[in-house]
Design a protein around this motif. Structure first.
Motif, PDB file in Angstrom:
ATOM      1  N   ILE A   1       0.845  -1.197   0.000  1.00  0.00           N
ATOM      2  CA  ILE A   1       0.000   0.000   0.000  1.00  0.00           C
ATOM      3  C   ILE A   1       0.880   1.248   0.000  1.00  0.00           C
ATOM      4  O   ILE A   1       0.666   2.189  -0.767  1.00  0.00           O
ATOM      5  CB  ILE A   1      -0.924   0.006   1.227  1.00  0.00           C
ATOM      6  CG1 ILE A   1      -1.892  -1.174   1.148  1.00  0.00           C
ATOM      7  CG2 ILE A   1      -1.686   1.326   1.308  1.00  0.00           C
ATOM      8  CD1 ILE A   1      -2.751  -1.344   2.375  1.00  0.00           C
TER       9      ILE A   1
ATOM     10  N   ILE B   1       0.060  -1.476  -4.845  1.00  0.00           N
ATOM     11  CA  ILE B   1      -1.314  -1.961  -4.810  1.00  0.00           C
ATOM     12  C   ILE B   1      -2.018  -1.689  -6.138  1.00  0.00           C
ATOM     13  O   ILE B   1      -2.883  -2.444  -6.558  1.00  0.00           O
ATOM     14  CB  ILE B   1      -2.071  -1.339  -3.627  1.00  0.00           C
ATOM     15  CG1 ILE B   1      -3.429  -1.985  -3.495  1.00  0.00           C
ATOM     16  CG2 ILE B   1      -2.156   0.159  -3.744  1.00  0.00           C
ATOM     17  CD1 ILE B   1      -4.095  -1.702  -2.199  1.00  0.00           C
TER      18      ILE B   1
ATOM     19  N   MET C   1      -4.250  -4.484  -8.145  1.00  0.00           N
ATOM     20  CA  MET C   1      -5.657  -4.326  -8.490  1.00  0.00           C
ATOM     21  C   MET C   1      -5.905  -4.703  -9.940  1.00  0.00           C
ATOM     22  O   MET C   1      -7.037  -4.940 -10.327  1.00  0.00           O
ATOM     23  CB  MET C   1      -6.082  -2.881  -8.270  1.00  0.00           C
ATOM     24  CG  MET C   1      -5.699  -2.377  -6.910  1.00  0.00           C
ATOM     25  SD  MET C   1      -7.004  -2.469  -5.750  1.00  0.00           S
ATOM     26  CE  MET C   1      -8.091  -1.297  -6.475  1.00  0.00           C
TER      27      MET C   1
ATOM     28  N   PHE D   1      -3.361   3.625   4.072  1.00  0.00           N
ATOM     29  CA  PHE D   1      -3.838   4.472   2.991  1.00  0.00           C
ATOM     30  C   PHE D   1      -3.818   5.940   3.414  1.00  0.00           C
ATOM     31  O   PHE D   1      -3.777   6.838   2.592  1.00  0.00           O
ATOM     32  CB  PHE D   1      -5.263   4.085   2.596  1.00  0.00           C
ATOM     33  CG  PHE D   1      -5.325   2.946   1.622  1.00  0.00           C
ATOM     34  CD1 PHE D   1      -4.978   3.146   0.296  1.00  0.00           C
ATOM     35  CD2 PHE D   1      -5.707   1.685   2.029  1.00  0.00           C
ATOM     36  CE1 PHE D   1      -5.035   2.110  -0.616  1.00  0.00           C
ATOM     37  CE2 PHE D   1      -5.779   0.645   1.126  1.00  0.00           C
ATOM     38  CZ  PHE D   1      -5.436   0.848  -0.193  1.00  0.00           C
TER      39      PHE D   1
ATOM     40  N   PHE E   1     -11.844  -1.201   2.702  1.00  0.00           N
ATOM     41  CA  PHE E   1     -11.032  -1.217   1.487  1.00  0.00           C
ATOM     42  C   PHE E   1     -11.709  -0.452   0.361  1.00  0.00           C
ATOM     43  O   PHE E   1     -11.088   0.340  -0.331  1.00  0.00           O
ATOM     44  CB  PHE E   1     -10.779  -2.660   1.058  1.00  0.00           C
ATOM     45  CG  PHE E   1      -9.876  -2.778  -0.130  1.00  0.00           C
ATOM     46  CD1 PHE E   1      -8.499  -2.648   0.017  1.00  0.00           C
ATOM     47  CD2 PHE E   1     -10.377  -2.990  -1.404  1.00  0.00           C
ATOM     48  CE1 PHE E   1      -7.651  -2.737  -1.070  1.00  0.00           C
ATOM     49  CE2 PHE E   1      -9.545  -3.074  -2.504  1.00  0.00           C
ATOM     50  CZ  PHE E   1      -8.177  -2.956  -2.334  1.00  0.00           C
ATOM     51  N   ARG E   2     -13.006  -0.707   0.202  1.00  0.00           N
ATOM     52  CA  ARG E   2     -13.733  -0.031  -0.876  1.00  0.00           C
ATOM     53  C   ARG E   2     -13.643   1.486  -0.712  1.00  0.00           C
ATOM     54  O   ARG E   2     -13.466   2.228  -1.662  1.00  0.00           O
ATOM     55  CB  ARG E   2     -15.191  -0.484  -0.882  1.00  0.00           C
ATOM     56  CG  ARG E   2     -15.865  -0.224  -2.217  1.00  0.00           C
ATOM     57  CD  ARG E   2     -17.260  -0.806  -2.249  1.00  0.00           C
ATOM     58  NE  ARG E   2     -17.316  -2.212  -1.888  1.00  0.00           N
ATOM     59  CZ  ARG E   2     -18.395  -2.806  -1.357  1.00  0.00           C
ATOM     60  NH1 ARG E   2     -19.482  -2.116  -1.125  1.00  0.00           N
ATOM     61  NH2 ARG E   2     -18.373  -4.081  -1.056  1.00  0.00           N
TER      62      ARG E   2
ATOM     63  N   VAL F   1      -9.814   2.641  -1.275  1.00  0.00           N
ATOM     64  CA  VAL F   1      -9.240   2.464  -2.587  1.00  0.00           C
ATOM     65  C   VAL F   1      -9.345   3.727  -3.436  1.00  0.00           C
ATOM     66  O   VAL F   1      -8.571   3.957  -4.348  1.00  0.00           O
ATOM     67  CB  VAL F   1      -9.902   1.245  -3.268  1.00  0.00           C
ATOM     68  CG1 VAL F   1     -10.641   1.632  -4.498  1.00  0.00           C
ATOM     69  CG2 VAL F   1      -8.872   0.190  -3.528  1.00  0.00           C
TER      70      VAL F   1
ATOM     71  N   VAL G   1      -6.120   5.344  -3.837  1.00  0.00           N
ATOM     72  CA  VAL G   1      -5.015   4.710  -4.545  1.00  0.00           C
ATOM     73  C   VAL G   1      -4.358   5.638  -5.545  1.00  0.00           C
ATOM     74  O   VAL G   1      -3.156   5.720  -5.644  1.00  0.00           O
ATOM     75  CB  VAL G   1      -5.492   3.430  -5.262  1.00  0.00           C
ATOM     76  CG1 VAL G   1      -4.439   2.947  -6.237  1.00  0.00           C
ATOM     77  CG2 VAL G   1      -5.769   2.359  -4.237  1.00  0.00           C
TER      78      VAL G   1
END
Ligand code: ATP
Ligand code: MG
Lengths: 265, 332, 263
Positions: free
Chosen positions: A87, A92, A96, A169, A253-254, A257, A260
């Motif tokens: 991460i 990451i 993905m 994150f 996570f959703r 993300v 990201v």
């Protein structure tokens, strides 16, 4: 075997082998876990003598400490760093794009790395057994249920670790998060001191967290501090945490993300 | 008196001799076996103050290892180094004031600090006065555009920016002897040009320079003397001019013919020249000894008899010489 | 002059890091919290324990708090002032010691000041709180305060020097992880929070005379609380000097064995 399961298995095996090849890691884990176990035993022997405190005498405390050692070796020896690094360094983004579920793949790897702590745990337990001759489980059923509660530690440890790693994150470093998690786990699992010694409100707080299952649950079942029904109840609670944390991981996570793109590249 | 002198300098590394895989690792743990590997093998090198020396050689030849020996980072296994009369390893701190070092592969900037903080820390470390510091920073800025990224964190710099900042770090104390190990690696053409101009200026100001690079243009533009090293030993040491005069003995013409070039037939027809096929079927390269024929002669005979569609002269480069040196075709 | 120069270089590097940390505070908060939480839980452990037992080997709650507090201060000081030593192993592997050898300042100070452990803020704050609380609770007199200050300085020095020496083992065993130093602080963290009396003689000998971790917290607190005679205090500065000499010596030998990296 379905394709997804084959992928899981491959990831478990790779992570397991990778850790196993790192031989100084074993010896280190043994020295660390074994040393901590000895220190803890020294203290309890001194405190308990021939008497008992809160229902623990010297014999049961030996079993308790060894159980704590196994749980600690499993959870502190696993490869949590790898997920965090992916991460933090933006890898990451690559993960993905792969046709596997991120969380599931990391779970497989993490559990593989936990399995690789088996030699350390086995050697440590063997040594402790020879030195301290702890009592066996109260009943064969209790022994079996203790083993079951240990099996559930694999997904439970992943759930807690994964959720905490996702904090990366929002930060630049992982170390502080790791320490925080390990501190909470050491204390609220009963690893430092059995929960039975704590005042009621603190015990309630501990049981509101997933941590007690790392030492208190297996040792309570093993030593017969709960009957079979109680043991099944504890295991059910542990399983509920596994499921709950899994979905919590998905949810966070959703949400995470979306960040990201900021970190990645 | 030379500013730097190395005598039969040798460095032998101990490498674990183990089979790969888990079994190999366990075996190695049991009976620790090592193989010796000699990276630098009896080098004699003497550099006078003010010289600019290129230190070249193929990958793994031992260039970086030599630089580390000369700067006191590594202890020689055998032989001695003297920089301004001092042993750089045992008299490390005194030596450090007089040398500047850059390893292009690595940075000496403090990773999580702004570039300016790194430079200031070095300023204090070397005891540079405020006035000198300001003057040098101004000069670096003029030549390398430093100010553009002075406040940026080192880890956010691009490669070219990082290299320029690192160069400033290496030179902030105005060292007399400067070692640059691949200072142009990974840089674009314009940054390379600026860097070379900067280095030329440095040499003109009297700094002694030892430069390694795989880009021979760096060397031709900056250095006068070249030392070629291969497998840890010196293969050539002399001026670049002499190297060219000595070894560039042939020239070449590329011909673009009508239709396909029949190389064997042409070689039979003109046995004095050497013929090789070009990239396209109609292309052919003619090589001739520059001592025996003039270019006019060669061109005259070729155009008269072959009437090529077009032709070009290829200037033989130092690169060819170095390539042949590496390949072991040439000797001292 | 060389010493003044070296310490100037060291403090400047440290100050530069502190400045950069303050500019990016998110991690500071997490790390400082982590450091504080460890210590709060340490306190909680002792409080819970002593709600159930009156003493261990004659040591009461407040005395044990002083042990934990002084140990946290030593660890926090190490993390604040010399955290870079932990990077020795990875620097050796990556060849990052190279530049530091070419600069006119002691390599050990350059490495030590290359990083700040942000958890130290939490550790130091809570460590002092525990020490002071324990000090007052145990009824240690004011007269001991100057000695206490000296003990704190020595504790920081011994801790830092031992950790640095153990990290320097990585000059020989090429590994990015400072396994030995980690083992040292973990086992020390477990054992040196207890009175020496609970351990077998062999452990006591090791902690006092071989790896003198006992002089960091156990010996001074034992003297303050009357568990040991005051003569033992002589050992505290001696241990500090020995530990610092050890660290410097191991580092020096390590630099002789340093092979850089292959590029
Ligand atoms: N620290 C080390 N340990 C073991 N071997 C090393 C080490 N450093 C260098 N070597 C070996 O010594 C040889 C010379 O390496 P060196 O880095 O000096 O080459 P180089 O001429 O700089 O090559 P390049 O052009 O690729 O940078 C290589 O074979 C390398 O593998
Ligand atoms: Mg090189």
């Amino acid at each position: 075997m379905t394709h997804a399961l084959a992928v899981d298995r491959a990831l478990v095996v790779i992570a397991f082998k990778r850790r196993l090849a790192y031989k100084s890691g074993w010896i280190f884990g043994l020295a660390l876990g074994g040393g901590s176990m000895l220190i803890s035993l020294t203290m309890w022997q001194n405190l308990l003598g021939d008497g008992s405190l809160n229902g623990y005498d010297w014999a049961s405390m030996r079993a308790y400490t060894i159980i704590g050692f196994i749980a600690a070796t499993m959870v502190f020896g696993a490869a949590d760093y790898q997920i965090a690094d992916r991460i933090l360094d933006g890898h990451i983004a690559v993960d993905m794009t792969k046709p596997v579920d991120f969380q599931r793949a990391r779970a497989a790897e993490y559990i593989g790395s936990m399995i690789s702590t088996a030699p350390t745990a086995a050697l440590g337990v063997l040594g402790a057994w020879l030195l301290f001759d702890p009592p066996g489980p109260v009943t064969p059923t209790a022994g079996l249920l203790t083993a079951l509660s240990f099996v559930l530690l694999f997904p439970l440890a992943f759930g807690i670790t994964y959720l905490s790693v996702l904090v990366c994150f929002w930060t630049k470093r992982y170390l502080g998060i790791m320490w925080l998690r390990e501190a909470l786990l050491s204390f609220f699992s009963g690893l430092m001191i059995p929960l039975a010694f704590m005042p009621g409100w603190l015990q309630a707080a501990a049981w509101a967290l997933p941590f007690p299952h790392f030492t208190t649950t297996p040792s309570a079942i093993y030593l017969g501090r709960v009957d079979t029904a109680g043991a099944l109840g504890l295991i059910a609670a542990e399983a509920a945490w596994v499921v709950g944390l899994w979905y919590a991981g998905r949810l966070v996570f959703r949400f995470a993300v979306r960040k990201v793109t900021v970190h990645g590249g | 008196m030379p500013i730097l002198e190395a005598r039969s300098l040798t460095k032998t590394f101990r490498r674990p001799d183990k089979a790969s895989g888990f079994k190999g690792a366990v075996k190695h743990l049991m009976q620790r076996k090592f193989k010796n590997y000699t990276a630098v093998d009896g080098i004699d090198l003497s550099i006078d103050a003010g010289e600019s020396v290129a230190y070249v050689g193929p990958n793994g030849a031992g260039k970086s290892t030599t630089v580390k020996l000369l700067t006191g980072i590594l202890r020689p296994s055998e032989g001695t180094v003297r920089v301004m009369g001092r042993d750089p390893h045992t008299e490390r701190i005194a030596n450090a004031h007089d040398i500047g070092v850059l390893f292009g592969q690595r940075t000496q900037l403090w990773w999580d600090l702004p570039v300016e903080e790194s430079l200031k820390l070095l300023k204090h470390m070397y005891g540079v006065s405020d006035a000198d510091y300001q003057r040098r920073i101004a000069k670096f800025d003029e030549l390398l555009d430093l100010n553009e990224f002075m406040p940026a964190l080192a880890r956010t710099l691009s490669l070219g920016q990082r290299m320029r900042a690192d160069l400033a770090c290496a030179l902030i104390h105005d060292p007399k002897m400067v070692y640059l190990d691949e200072p142009t690696i990974g840089l674009d053409i314009s940054v390379k040009d600026r860097l070379r101009a900067f280095l030329r200026e440095l040499v003109n100001d009297g700094t002694t320079l030892l430069l390694t690079s795989h880009d021979l243009a760096d060397i031709e533009e900056v250095c006068e003397r070249i030392v070629v090293i291969d497998k840890g030993a010196i293969a050539y040491d002399g001026s670049i001019e002499r190297l060219k005069a000595h070894y560039i003995t042939t020239k070449a013409v590329n011909l673009y013919l009508e239709g396909t070039a029949d190389v064997p037939a042409l070689a039979e027809k003109f046995p004095d020249y050497e013929w090789t096929a070009g990239e396209a079927p109609s292309e052919v390269t003619v090589t001739y000894e520059s001592g025996r024929f003039t270019t006019a002669e060669v061109l005259g005979s070729l155009t008269a008899q072959l009437s090529p569609r077009d032709l070009s002269l290829s200037e033989p480069s130092i690169e060819d010489v170095i390539r042949r040196l590496y390949a072991g075709e040439l000797t001292k | 002059m060389p010493i003044r120069h070296a310490s100037g270089v060291y403090w400047r590097a440290l100050a530069a890091h502190v400045r950069s940390v303050i500019e990016y505070p998110a991690d500071l908060w997490i790390m400082a919290t982590a450091g504080a939480v460890w210590n709060v839980l340490q306190f909680a452990f002792l409080a819970v324990l002593f709600a159930n037992v009156p003493h261990i080997e004659g040591w009461g709650f407040h005395e044990m708090l002083m042990l934990s507090g002084l140990l946290s201060i030593a660890g926090g000081a190490n993390a604040l002032c010399f955290d870079g030593a932990w990077n020795t192993g990875s620097m050796v592997i990556k060849g990052d010691i190279d530049y530091r050898i070419t600069r006119p300042a002691p390599v050990i100070l350059q490495v030590g000041s290359s990083h700040i452990g942000l958890q130290s803020f939490g550790e130091l704050a809570l460590g002092f709180a525990m020490l002071v609380y324990g000090w007052i609770g145990a009824g240690v007199g004011m007269a001991w305060i100057p000695v206490g200050a000296l003990a704190i300085v020595c504790a920081a020095l011994i801790q830092t020097a031992l950790v640095t020496a153990f990290c320097a083992v990585n000059f020989w065993i090429k590994s990015p992880m400072s396994i030995f130093a980690f083992l040292l602080i973990q086992l020390q963290g477990g054992a040196m929070k207890l009175p020496l009396g609970v351990f077998p003689a062999a452990v006591r000998v090791v902690a006092l005379f071989i790896v003198p971790v006992a002089f960091i917290n156990v010996v001074p607190v034992a003297v303050f609380t009357g568990h040991m005679t005051a003569w033992w205090l002589v050992g505290v500065p001696l241990a500090a000097v020995a530990a610092v000499a050890l660290a410097a010596g191991v580092y020096r030998l390590g630099l002789r064995a340093y092979d850089s990296a292959g590029h």
